[in-house]
Scaffold this motif. Structure first.
Motif, PDB file in Angstrom:
ATOM      1  N   HIS A 297      -5.627  -0.162   1.429  1.00  0.00           N
ATOM      2  CA  HIS A 297      -6.802  -0.936   1.019  1.00  0.00           C
ATOM      3  C   HIS A 297      -7.781  -1.088   2.179  1.00  0.00           C
ATOM      4  CE1 HIS A 297      -5.830  -1.793  -3.075  1.00  0.00           C
ATOM      5  NE2 HIS A 297      -4.672  -2.366  -2.770  1.00  0.00           N
ATOM      6  N   LYS A 298      -7.257  -1.252   3.403  1.00  0.00           N
ATOM      7  CA  LYS A 298      -8.131  -1.364   4.574  1.00  0.00           C
ATOM      8  C   LYS A 298      -8.893  -0.059   4.792  1.00  0.00           C
ATOM      9  CE  LYS A 298      -8.066  -2.353   9.530  1.00  0.00           C
ATOM     10  NZ  LYS A 298      -9.054  -1.338   9.786  1.00  0.00           N
TER      11      LYS A 298
ATOM     12  N   THR B  25       7.398   5.726   0.976  1.00  0.00           N
ATOM     13  CA  THR B  25       6.973   4.390   1.364  1.00  0.00           C
ATOM     14  C   THR B  25       5.460   4.345   1.423  1.00  0.00           C
ATOM     15  OG1 THR B  25       7.166   4.959   3.689  1.00  0.00           O
ATOM     16  CG2 THR B  25       9.071   3.908   2.691  1.00  0.00           C
ATOM     17  N   CYS B  26       4.914   3.280   0.922  1.00  0.00           N
ATOM     18  CA  CYS B  26       3.465   3.093   0.903  1.00  0.00           C
ATOM     19  C   CYS B  26       3.125   1.797   1.626  1.00  0.00           C
ATOM     20  CB  CYS B  26       2.952   3.003  -0.524  1.00  0.00           C
ATOM     21  SG  CYS B  26       3.247   4.459  -1.502  1.00  0.00           S
ATOM     22  N   ASN B  27       2.139   1.859   2.466  1.00  0.00           N
ATOM     23  CA  ASN B  27       1.616   0.659   3.093  1.00  0.00           C
ATOM     24  C   ASN B  27       0.327   0.312   2.348  1.00  0.00           C
ATOM     25  OD1 ASN B  27       0.736  -1.402   4.704  1.00  0.00           O
ATOM     26  ND2 ASN B  27       1.080  -0.319   6.628  1.00  0.00           N
TER      27      ASN B  27
ATOM     28  N   ALA C 207      -2.811   3.700  -3.928  1.00  0.00           N
ATOM     29  CA  ALA C 207      -2.252   2.365  -3.702  1.00  0.00           C
ATOM     30  C   ALA C 207      -1.813   1.741  -5.025  1.00  0.00           C
ATOM     31  CB  ALA C 207      -3.276   1.476  -3.005  1.00  0.00           C
ATOM     32  N   GLN C 208      -2.618   1.911  -6.073  1.00  0.00           N
ATOM     33  CA  GLN C 208      -2.253   1.370  -7.377  1.00  0.00           C
ATOM     34  C   GLN C 208      -1.015   2.061  -7.925  1.00  0.00           C
ATOM     35  OE1 GLN C 208      -3.664  -1.376  -8.748  1.00  0.00           O
ATOM     36  NE2 GLN C 208      -1.942  -1.236 -10.152  1.00  0.00           N
ATOM     37  N   ALA C 209      -0.898   3.363  -7.683  1.00  0.00           N
ATOM     38  CA  ALA C 209       0.295   4.094  -8.124  1.00  0.00           C
ATOM     39  C   ALA C 209       1.540   3.574  -7.406  1.00  0.00           C
ATOM     40  CB  ALA C 209       0.123   5.580  -7.878  1.00  0.00           C
ATOM     41  N   CYS C 210       1.407   3.241  -6.134  1.00  0.00           N
ATOM     42  CA  CYS C 210       2.535   2.676  -5.392  1.00  0.00           C
ATOM     43  C   CYS C 210       2.920   1.308  -5.944  1.00  0.00           C
ATOM     44  CB  CYS C 210       2.187   2.554  -3.914  1.00  0.00           C
ATOM     45  SG  CYS C 210       2.097   4.128  -3.056  1.00  0.00           S
TER      46      CYS C 210
END
Length: 103
Positions: free
Chosen positions: A51-52, A44-46, A87-90
């Motif tokens: 990004h924050k 799971t990715c938030n 994040a981009q991979a998620c």
């Protein structure tokens, strides 16, 4: 002459055997390495949190750059870039994952 020739043959044979063994080990490891999905694990990715964190790290890098700590600023930027890639991979994984059948 025969002594040098037999030494060369033994050296080449040993070198060839070593290369074959090393190549077999590498291929064996890549073929049996389980992926997260195949192992039954859910990842799971938030993305918003990532990004924050990336934005915070970039602000820290800018502050460090102003203070003259270029090495630390470079490290903070590298960490921010790594978070952005993760994040981009998620996001890409969510977009390309097979969708379940509608119930």
């Amino acid at each position: 002459m025969t002594n040098a020739t037999s030494l060369r043959r033994r050296t080449l044979s040993a070198l060839a055997a070593t290369m074959l063994l090393a190549g077999g080990l590498l291929l064996g490891q890549t073929a049996t390495a389980p992926t997260a999905q195949a192992a039954g694990k859910t990842v799971t990715c938030n993305v918003r949190e990532m990004h924050k964190q990336s934005t915070d790290l970039r602000a820290k890098a800018a502050k460090l750059q102003r203070l003259g700590a270029t090495a630390e600023a470079r490290k903070a930027r590298a960490q921010a870039d790594a978070l952005d890639r993760q994040a981009q991979a998620c996001i890409d994984a969510d977009n390309t994952a097979p969708k379940p059948f509608p119930n």
